[in-house]
Design an enzyme around this catalytic site. Structure first.
Site, mmCIF file in Angstrom:
data_model
loop_
_atom_site.group_PDB
_atom_site.id
_atom_site.type_symbol
_atom_site.label_atom_id
_atom_site.label_comp_id
_atom_site.label_asym_id
_atom_site.label_seq_id
_atom_site.Cartn_x
_atom_site.Cartn_y
_atom_site.Cartn_z
ATOM 1 N N ARG A 61 35.242 43.820 34.190
ATOM 2 C CA ARG A 61 34.434 43.006 33.287
ATOM 3 C C ARG A 61 34.057 41.660 33.903
ATOM 4 O O ARG A 61 33.075 41.042 33.496
ATOM 5 C CB ARG A 61 35.131 42.843 31.940
ATOM 6 C CG ARG A 61 35.172 44.167 31.155
ATOM 7 C CD ARG A 61 35.891 44.044 29.832
ATOM 8 N NE ARG A 61 37.249 43.577 29.962
ATOM 9 C CZ ARG A 61 38.324 44.362 30.025
ATOM 10 N NH1 ARG A 61 38.189 45.656 29.956
ATOM 11 N NH2 ARG A 61 39.521 43.844 30.145
ATOM 12 N N GLU A 98 52.285 42.780 33.273
ATOM 13 C CA GLU A 98 53.299 42.844 32.221
ATOM 14 C C GLU A 98 54.153 44.095 32.353
ATOM 15 O O GLU A 98 55.327 44.093 32.038
ATOM 16 C CB GLU A 98 52.628 42.850 30.841
ATOM 17 C CG GLU A 98 51.951 41.558 30.477
ATOM 18 C CD GLU A 98 51.214 41.685 29.166
ATOM 19 O OE1 GLU A 98 51.870 41.636 28.111
ATOM 20 O OE2 GLU A 98 49.978 41.831 29.211
#
Length: 175
Positions: A61, A98
């Site tokens: 993106r 994460e």
């Protein structure tokens, strides 16, 4: 006011990509011509007089916003990609996510020492991707003007991982 208009165009998807995550889906903003234009204007505004030579956008993106900002700033565009996607000699950096790790690459000849670079992505969350990109771009001798994002999830404190690099986020979310 612009922030409220833009936030209204972003869809919130609970439990995506896994339970407990609230996903901020910008595709609903991207499909709206006026909203997309406002978002790009807000992202570019701080840098119109910053003499940016290149905009670097991260896959995927970041390509959407980076190429459009490069055009608005009369700068070139450089993609940062996942491994194995660029055809020439590359520099690579690995970073922690994460839930795992990843790597990014940039062409070794994409940036000349001293060029002024704006790093762009759609979202600043934990800061891992942006930090890795800063490391790649700095490794090529660039002067990093700033990092610009459409959305910042401030509660994840990703900005702290970016050190002294200036950060501009159009839409901060505190929860």
């Amino acid at each position: 006011m612009t922030a409220d208009l833009l936030k209204a165009k972003i869809r919130h998807v609970p439990d995506f990509p896994k339970p407990g995550i609230l996903f901020y889906d910008i595709t609903t903003l991207l499909r709206d011509p006026a909203g997309l234009g406002l978002a790009l204007d807000a992202m570019a505004a701080p840098y119109t007089d910053a003499q940016v030579d290149l905009v670097v956008g991260m896959e995927s993106r970041g390509f959407i916003f980076g190429a459009a900002l490069a055009d608005r700033l009369k700068a070139g565009f450089v993609p940062v990609r996942k491994p194995g996607k660029l055809p020439s000699r590359c520099l690579s950096v690995s970073y922690d996510l994460e839930y795992g790790s990843d790597s990014l690459e940039i062409h070794a000849d994409a940036i000349e020492a001293g060029q002024r670079v704006l790093i762009v992505d759609d979202l600043l969350a934990t800061g891992g991707t942006a930090r890795a990109t800063i490391d790649l771009v700095s490794g090529l001798g660039a002067e990093i003007v700033a990092c610009a994002f459409l959305v910042e999830l401030t509660f994840l404190k990703g900005r702290a991982r970016l050190g002294t690099t200036p950060v501009h986020a159009v839409l901060p979310y505190d929860d």
